[in-house]
Design a protein around this motif. Structure first.
Motif, PDB file in Angstrom:
ATOM      1  N   SER A 130       0.836  -1.195   0.000  1.00  0.00           N
ATOM      2  CA  SER A 130       0.000   0.000   0.000  1.00  0.00           C
ATOM      3  C   SER A 130       0.871   1.245   0.000  1.00  0.00           C
ATOM      4  CB  SER A 130      -0.915   0.006   1.224  1.00  0.00           C
ATOM      5  OG  SER A 130      -1.615   1.219   1.342  1.00  0.00           O
ATOM      6  N   GLU A 131       0.380   2.298  -0.664  1.00  0.00           N
ATOM      7  CA  GLU A 131       1.147   3.539  -0.764  1.00  0.00           C
ATOM      8  C   GLU A 131       0.695   4.604   0.227  1.00  0.00           C
ATOM      9  OE1 GLU A 131       0.627   4.724  -4.771  1.00  0.00           O
ATOM     10  OE2 GLU A 131       1.865   3.110  -5.615  1.00  0.00           O
ATOM     11  N   VAL A 132      -0.605   4.615   0.543  1.00  0.00           N
ATOM     12  CA  VAL A 132      -1.150   5.648   1.436  1.00  0.00           C
ATOM     13  C   VAL A 132      -1.937   4.969   2.545  1.00  0.00           C
ATOM     14  CG1 VAL A 132      -2.560   7.723   1.634  1.00  0.00           C
ATOM     15  CG2 VAL A 132      -1.300   7.273  -0.490  1.00  0.00           C
ATOM     16  N   ASP A 133      -1.485   5.154   3.783  1.00  0.00           N
ATOM     17  CA  ASP A 133      -2.089   4.480   4.921  1.00  0.00           C
ATOM     18  C   ASP A 133      -2.346   5.482   6.044  1.00  0.00           C
ATOM     19  OD1 ASP A 133      -1.499   1.462   4.069  1.00  0.00           O
ATOM     20  OD2 ASP A 133       0.318   2.639   3.716  1.00  0.00           O
ATOM     21  N   VAL A 134      -3.467   5.323   6.730  1.00  0.00           N
ATOM     22  CA  VAL A 134      -3.835   6.277   7.780  1.00  0.00           C
ATOM     23  C   VAL A 134      -4.412   5.559   8.997  1.00  0.00           C
ATOM     24  CG1 VAL A 134      -4.287   8.223   6.233  1.00  0.00           C
ATOM     25  CG2 VAL A 134      -6.125   6.596   6.733  1.00  0.00           C
ATOM     26  N   VAL A 252      -9.557  12.201   9.532  1.00  0.00           N
ATOM     27  CA  VAL A 252      -8.663  11.519   8.595  1.00  0.00           C
ATOM     28  C   VAL A 252      -7.566  12.489   8.180  1.00  0.00           C
ATOM     29  CG1 VAL A 252      -8.472  10.313   6.388  1.00  0.00           C
ATOM     30  CG2 VAL A 252     -10.576  10.122   7.723  1.00  0.00           C
ATOM     31  N   PRO A 253      -6.299  12.193   8.469  1.00  0.00           N
ATOM     32  CA  PRO A 253      -5.232  13.087   8.009  1.00  0.00           C
ATOM     33  C   PRO A 253      -5.320  13.295   6.500  1.00  0.00           C
ATOM     34  CG  PRO A 253      -4.367  11.467   9.546  1.00  0.00           C
ATOM     35  CD  PRO A 253      -5.777  11.052   9.231  1.00  0.00           C
ATOM     36  N   PRO A 254      -5.274  14.531   6.053  1.00  0.00           N
ATOM     37  CA  PRO A 254      -5.484  14.806   4.626  1.00  0.00           C
ATOM     38  C   PRO A 254      -4.330  14.335   3.754  1.00  0.00           C
ATOM     39  CG  PRO A 254      -4.821  16.810   5.759  1.00  0.00           C
ATOM     40  CD  PRO A 254      -5.016  15.770   6.817  1.00  0.00           C
ATOM     41  N   ALA A 255      -4.640  14.004   2.498  1.00  0.00           N
ATOM     42  CA  ALA A 255      -3.610  13.647   1.530  1.00  0.00           C
ATOM     43  C   ALA A 255      -2.668  14.843   1.368  1.00  0.00           C
ATOM     44  CB  ALA A 255      -4.262  13.274   0.202  1.00  0.00           C
ATOM     45  N   PRO A 256      -1.379  14.593   1.164  1.00  0.00           N
ATOM     46  CA  PRO A 256      -0.751  13.297   0.856  1.00  0.00           C
ATOM     47  C   PRO A 256      -0.200  12.575   2.090  1.00  0.00           C
ATOM     48  CG  PRO A 256       0.830  15.035   0.498  1.00  0.00           C
ATOM     49  CD  PRO A 256      -0.425  15.715   0.971  1.00  0.00           C
ATOM     50  N   PHE A 257      -0.727  12.864   3.287  1.00  0.00           N
ATOM     51  CA  PHE A 257      -0.199  12.225   4.481  1.00  0.00           C
ATOM     52  C   PHE A 257      -0.311  10.714   4.380  1.00  0.00           C
ATOM     53  CE2 PHE A 257      -0.712  10.047   8.456  1.00  0.00           C
ATOM     54  CZ  PHE A 257       0.340  10.532   9.221  1.00  0.00           C
ATOM     55  N   THR A 258       0.718  10.019   4.862  1.00  0.00           N
ATOM     56  CA  THR A 258       0.663   8.573   5.023  1.00  0.00           C
ATOM     57  C   THR A 258       1.507   8.183   6.233  1.00  0.00           C
ATOM     58  OG1 THR A 258       1.023   6.415   3.978  1.00  0.00           O
ATOM     59  CG2 THR A 258       2.611   8.154   3.466  1.00  0.00           C
ATOM     60  N   LEU A 259       1.071   7.156   6.940  1.00  0.00           N
ATOM     61  CA  LEU A 259       1.844   6.625   8.047  1.00  0.00           C
ATOM     62  C   LEU A 259       3.168   6.059   7.532  1.00  0.00           C
ATOM     63  CD1 LEU A 259      -0.884   4.720  10.109  1.00  0.00           C
ATOM     64  CD2 LEU A 259       0.400   6.735  10.868  1.00  0.00           C
TER      65      LEU A 259
END
Length: 289
Positions: A130-134, A252-259
């Motif tokens: 996965s590329e974007v995880d929250v 939800v943390p906004p894009a482009p945030f990812t863990l």
């Protein structure tokens, strides 16, 4: 008072936590046994004097407050913020999320079996593919076998935005995998929470020793009633050991945030407690939780 599942000297116990001390509930070897009782009987059972050994909270390891055959389910798109985030993620199927927000029937999905759930301090996982995880901070309700709400806990409904955004049919892969669900630190009895629709929910994410992101929401923004959501999980199904139902996220943390691997996620819900978990990319160490 909080209901805790904990490890002491290599054994797992069920107890009550009050003022920094834990006392074992004798005769109860699993939380699921408590969910066999009607709410009035459960309250009476926990209100009786408990004669087990008393130990400091610092002397036990808190475990995820779910066991036996108690399943964890979750709700989606129950806050406006969640609807907007899902629409943003999904170019091809944005209407799916817009429609379910106002539909009579809510979105419910299976989240985890007990042995996959991570407890306080245990690492949560973000998928290697996965590329974007929250993280998704959520109030979770604990339901007995009769469909009565008997408690509340904190849930981190870890999710892959990139996988679900590619196609809503990928939701099980985005939501249900080892390390995707954390619960804790304990269960607060329902009768000790005066108004579940007025609870602040705080999320903070630490990276490299510093706070990287922080946000706050409140259950006052919940678009559905808790008893309505519980009513749907009980439709056409049985939960003999009760169930935990996470009620959706409004933060939800906004894009482009990812863990990222090495992050620490901290979720605090008023009147319930704080759940803290480190983040690992891939499958976290399979320790008991």
């Amino acid at each position: 008072m909080n209901i805790v599942r904990y490890e002491l000297n290599g054994d797992v116990h069920v107890g009550l936590h009050t003022d920094g001390a834990v006392v074992e509930v004798e005769g109860v070897s699993a939380l699921a046994q408590l969910w066999h009782l009607p709410a009035t009987q459960l309250r009476a059972r926990l209100s009786r004097s408990v004669s087990g050994p008393v130990v400091p909270l610092s002397g036990v390891r808190l475990l995820a407050p779910v066991d036996a055959s108690t399943e964890v389910w979750a709700c989606g798109v129950t806050y406006r913020e969640s609807r907007e985030a899902r629409i943003e993620d999904s170019e091809r199927a944005a209407d799916v999320y817009s429609l379910v927000y106002d539909a009579q029937r809510p979105e419910l999905f299976f989240k985890s079996v007990p042995w996959r759930v991570r407890g306080p301090g245990a690492p949560i996982g973000i998928r290697a593919d996965s590329e974007v995880d929250v993280p998704e901070p959520e109030l979770a309700v604990v339901i007995n076998r009769f469909g009565e709400i008997v408690g509340y806990t904190v849930c981190n409904d870890v999710s892959s935005r990139s996988i679900e955004g590619a196609n809503p049919l990928y939701l099980p892969q985005a939501k249900t995998y080892y390390g995707s669900c954390a619960l804790g630190p304990w269960i607060t009895p329902a009768w000790d929470v005066s108004d579940p629709y007025a609870l602040a929910i705080d999320l903070s994410i630490e990276r490299d020793g510093r706070e990287h992101w922080r946000g706050r929401t409140s259950t006052s923004s919940l678009h559905r009633r808790l008893d309505e959501l519980v009513g749907y999980i009980m439709r056409g199904d049985v939960h003999p050991d009760g169930a935990v139902l996470s009620t959706g996220t409004g933060l939800v943390p906004p894009a482009p945030f990812t863990l990222a691997d090495g992050d620490t996620v901290r979720i605090t819900i008023d009147a319930i407690g704080t759940l803290t978990n480190p983040v690992r990319r891939g499958i976290p160490q399979a320790e008991a939780s």
